[in-house]
Design a protein around this motif. Sequence first.
Motif, PDB file in Angstrom:
ATOM      1  N   THR A 287       7.106  -0.484   1.547  1.00 53.36           N
ATOM      2  CA  THR A 287       7.239   0.423   0.404  1.00 53.36           C
ATOM      3  C   THR A 287       8.441   1.340   0.613  1.00 53.36           C
ATOM      4  OG1 THR A 287       5.893   2.247   1.281  1.00 53.36           O
ATOM      5  CG2 THR A 287       4.723   0.416   0.205  1.00 53.36           C
ATOM      6  N   ALA A 288       8.675   2.191  -0.365  1.00 49.39           N
ATOM      7  CA  ALA A 288       9.809   3.120  -0.280  1.00 49.39           C
ATOM      8  C   ALA A 288       9.480   4.376   0.526  1.00 49.39           C
ATOM      9  CB  ALA A 288      10.260   3.511  -1.683  1.00 49.39           C
ATOM     10  N   GLY A 289       8.294   4.457   1.101  1.00 51.90           N
ATOM     11  CA  GLY A 289       7.915   5.628   1.883  1.00 51.90           C
ATOM     12  C   GLY A 289       6.733   6.346   1.271  1.00 51.90           C
ATOM     13  N   PRO A 290       6.116   7.251   2.012  1.00 55.17           N
ATOM     14  CA  PRO A 290       4.912   7.925   1.541  1.00 55.17           C
ATOM     15  C   PRO A 290       5.188   8.957   0.454  1.00 55.17           C
ATOM     16  CG  PRO A 290       5.598   8.849   3.633  1.00 55.17           C
ATOM     17  CD  PRO A 290       6.493   7.681   3.378  1.00 55.17           C
ATOM     18  N   LEU A 291       4.151   9.217  -0.336  1.00 56.64           N
ATOM     19  CA  LEU A 291       4.174  10.331  -1.275  1.00 56.64           C
ATOM     20  C   LEU A 291       3.654  11.551  -0.528  1.00 56.64           C
ATOM     21  CD1 LEU A 291       2.664   8.581  -4.428  1.00 56.64           C
ATOM     22  CD2 LEU A 291       5.064   9.172  -4.029  1.00 56.64           C
ATOM     23  N   MET A 292       4.518  12.520  -0.303  1.00 56.47           N
ATOM     24  CA  MET A 292       4.180  13.708   0.472  1.00 56.47           C
ATOM     25  C   MET A 292       4.100  14.879  -0.489  1.00 56.47           C
ATOM     26  SD  MET A 292       6.803  12.924   3.620  1.00 56.47           S
ATOM     27  CE  MET A 292       8.124  12.474   2.483  1.00 56.47           C
TER      28      MET A 292
ATOM     29  N   VAL B 258       0.841  -1.190   0.000  1.00 54.30           N
ATOM     30  CA  VAL B 258       0.000   0.000   0.000  1.00 54.30           C
ATOM     31  C   VAL B 258       0.881   1.247   0.000  1.00 54.30           C
ATOM     32  CG1 VAL B 258      -1.774   1.291   1.226  1.00 54.30           C
ATOM     33  CG2 VAL B 258      -1.825  -1.224   1.222  1.00 54.30           C
ATOM     34  N   GLN B 259       0.761   2.035  -1.051  1.00 49.81           N
ATOM     35  CA  GLN B 259       1.448   3.322  -1.126  1.00 49.81           C
ATOM     36  C   GLN B 259       0.638   4.373  -0.379  1.00 49.81           C
ATOM     37  OE1 GLN B 259       4.514   4.524  -2.851  1.00 49.81           O
ATOM     38  NE2 GLN B 259       3.906   6.001  -1.272  1.00 49.81           N
TER      39      GLN B 259
ATOM     40  N   ASP C 238       1.429  -7.172   8.721  1.00 50.63           N
ATOM     41  CA  ASP C 238       1.648  -7.558   7.328  1.00 50.63           C
ATOM     42  C   ASP C 238       2.641  -6.691   6.572  1.00 50.63           C
ATOM     43  OD1 ASP C 238      -0.117  -9.717   7.425  1.00 50.63           O
ATOM     44  OD2 ASP C 238      -1.844  -8.402   7.145  1.00 50.63           O
ATOM     45  N   ALA C 239       3.147  -5.629   7.176  1.00 55.08           N
ATOM     46  CA  ALA C 239       4.138  -4.748   6.532  1.00 55.08           C
ATOM     47  C   ALA C 239       3.673  -4.273   5.164  1.00 55.08           C
ATOM     48  CB  ALA C 239       5.488  -5.462   6.425  1.00 55.08           C
ATOM     49  N   ARG C 240       2.417  -3.924   5.051  1.00 58.36           N
ATOM     50  CA  ARG C 240       1.889  -3.421   3.775  1.00 58.36           C
ATOM     51  C   ARG C 240       2.442  -2.030   3.459  1.00 58.36           C
ATOM     52  NH1 ARG C 240      -2.589  -6.769   2.848  1.00 58.36           N
ATOM     53  NH2 ARG C 240      -3.599  -7.568   4.735  1.00 58.36           N
ATOM     54  N   ILE C 241       2.708  -1.256   4.511  1.00 58.06           N
ATOM     55  CA  ILE C 241       3.173   0.120   4.336  1.00 58.06           C
ATOM     56  C   ILE C 241       4.683   0.210   4.457  1.00 58.06           C
ATOM     57  CG2 ILE C 241       3.159   2.415   5.383  1.00 58.06           C
ATOM     58  CD1 ILE C 241       0.217   1.938   6.059  1.00 58.06           C
ATOM     59  N   VAL C 242       5.231  -0.386   5.499  1.00 55.73           N
ATOM     60  CA  VAL C 242       6.672  -0.260   5.721  1.00 55.73           C
ATOM     61  C   VAL C 242       7.468  -1.018   4.659  1.00 55.73           C
ATOM     62  CG1 VAL C 242       6.402   0.110   8.186  1.00 55.73           C
ATOM     63  CG2 VAL C 242       6.746  -2.220   7.324  1.00 55.73           C
TER      64      VAL C 242
ATOM     65  N   LEU D 208      -3.159   2.358  -3.434  1.00 57.18           N
ATOM     66  CA  LEU D 208      -2.866   3.718  -2.971  1.00 57.18           C
ATOM     67  C   LEU D 208      -3.824   4.040  -1.837  1.00 57.18           C
ATOM     68  CD1 LEU D 208      -1.395   6.510  -3.461  1.00 57.18           C
ATOM     69  CD2 LEU D 208      -3.408   7.137  -4.814  1.00 57.18           C
ATOM     70  N   TRP D 209      -3.279   4.552  -0.740  1.00 53.21           N
ATOM     71  CA  TRP D 209      -4.116   4.991   0.380  1.00 53.21           C
ATOM     72  C   TRP D 209      -3.949   6.485   0.562  1.00 53.21           C
ATOM     73  CZ3 TRP D 209      -2.633   5.495   6.030  1.00 53.21           C
ATOM     74  CH2 TRP D 209      -3.772   5.769   6.824  1.00 53.21           C
ATOM     75  N   PHE D 210      -5.004   7.233   0.198  1.00 53.94           N
ATOM     76  CA  PHE D 210      -5.055   8.658   0.487  1.00 53.94           C
ATOM     77  C   PHE D 210      -5.495   8.844   1.932  1.00 53.94           C
ATOM     78  CE2 PHE D 210      -5.444  10.140  -4.072  1.00 53.94           C
ATOM     79  CZ  PHE D 210      -4.450  11.098  -3.989  1.00 53.94           C
ATOM     80  N   VAL D 211      -4.774   9.669   2.690  1.00 52.81           N
ATOM     81  CA  VAL D 211      -5.208  10.018   4.031  1.00 52.81           C
ATOM     82  C   VAL D 211      -4.898  11.490   4.259  1.00 52.81           C
ATOM     83  CG1 VAL D 211      -3.007   9.212   5.047  1.00 52.81           C
ATOM     84  CG2 VAL D 211      -5.070   9.422   6.482  1.00 52.81           C
ATOM     85  N   ASP D 212      -5.916  12.269   4.556  1.00 57.34           N
ATOM     86  CA  ASP D 212      -5.737  13.701   4.776  1.00 57.34           C
ATOM     87  C   ASP D 212      -5.087  13.966   6.124  1.00 57.34           C
ATOM     88  OD1 ASP D 212      -6.855  14.147   2.326  1.00 57.34           O
ATOM     89  OD2 ASP D 212      -8.712  15.071   3.073  1.00 57.34           O
ATOM     90  N   THR D 213      -4.352  15.061   6.199  1.00 59.51           N
ATOM     91  CA  THR D 213      -3.542  15.345   7.383  1.00 59.51           C
ATOM     92  C   THR D 213      -4.314  16.005   8.518  1.00 59.51           C
ATOM     93  OG1 THR D 213      -2.797  17.419   6.370  1.00 59.51           O
ATOM     94  CG2 THR D 213      -1.396  15.476   6.069  1.00 59.51           C
TER      95      THR D 213
END
Length: 258
Positions: free
Chosen positions: A55-60, A20-21, A49-53, A88-93
Motif C-alpha cells: 500500500t501507499a503507507g498507513p493512515l495516521m 490491507v490499509q 504476502d506484502a499485504r501492507i507494504v 482496513l486494519w485499525f490498530v490502536d497505538t
Amino acid sequence: MSEEPGPVPAAAEPTGDGLVQVAYLHPHQVSHSWHESVMRLVMYDQLHDARIVGTAGPLMISCGSGSLVESRNLAVSRWLDETPYEWLWFVDTDMGFDPDTVDRLVHAADPATRPVVGALCFAARETHHDGMGGRRITAVPTLYRPAHDPQGNVGFTTLFDYPENTLLQVAGTGAACLLIHRSAAEKIRAEHGDVWFDRVRYGDGRWVSEDLSFCWRLGALGLPVFVHTGVKTTHHKQVWLSEADYPRPGGGEAAHGR
C-alpha cells in the motif's frame, strides 16, 4: 446471531486487490510495545504476502481528547475515498501483537460472510476503590453478546468464557485490532452516511461506545462480526499494584528484601 464456535476456515478468495490499509489514531505518542510490534509485522509482511507494504503507507490520524469518533470516521472515509485497498486494519497505538496478526485475520475473514474480524483484546475495567487513592483493575475480554436489561432494553454484555483458538461470532467487539472489508464500510455509508463510529444510545438513554456503535450498525444491516480468539494481543494500561497482586512464593509471607 450464532454464538457457537467453529474452526477457523481457510482463506477466502479476495474480491479486490487483497491489500490491507493500516490505520491508527495517535495523541503524538505511542507505546513501545506497539512500535516494536509494527516493526516486526512490517518485516514479516515483506517476506510473505506484502499485504501492507504493497500500500501507499498507513493512515495516521492525530486524535486529541474528545475526538475519537471523528478520528475513526475520518480514517474510514479516507480509506474509501483515497485508496483502492480491499481491507482496513485499525490498530490502536497501545496494543502489542504478533508479526503474523494481519495475515491471520485476513485468512479468517471472508468478504461476504465474515467481513469484520477482530483479534482477542482485553480492556482494563475498574472494579472498586483501593482505599489509597487508586482503583482495583481487572482485565476483561472485549467480546460482547446481545443482552436485555430488566426494562427490556437491548444492549451488550461481556462474554467472559470463550473457546480457545476459534473464530467466534459476537454481537460486538472493540476497534483496537480490527479488520474491516470495504463492502461492509460501504454498506454503512449507503444506509447511514459517513457515521460509522458515531455513538448511538441504549433504550434507557445511555451512550454506547464508538466501537460498539459501529458493531450495532453492522448488526442492523445483517453484517456479522467475528473475533479470532487465537490471534492474541496485549494492551498497555496504567494500573495500581499492591500486595493483593503479588503471588507469594509458596503461599507464605512476602519477602522484604530488595
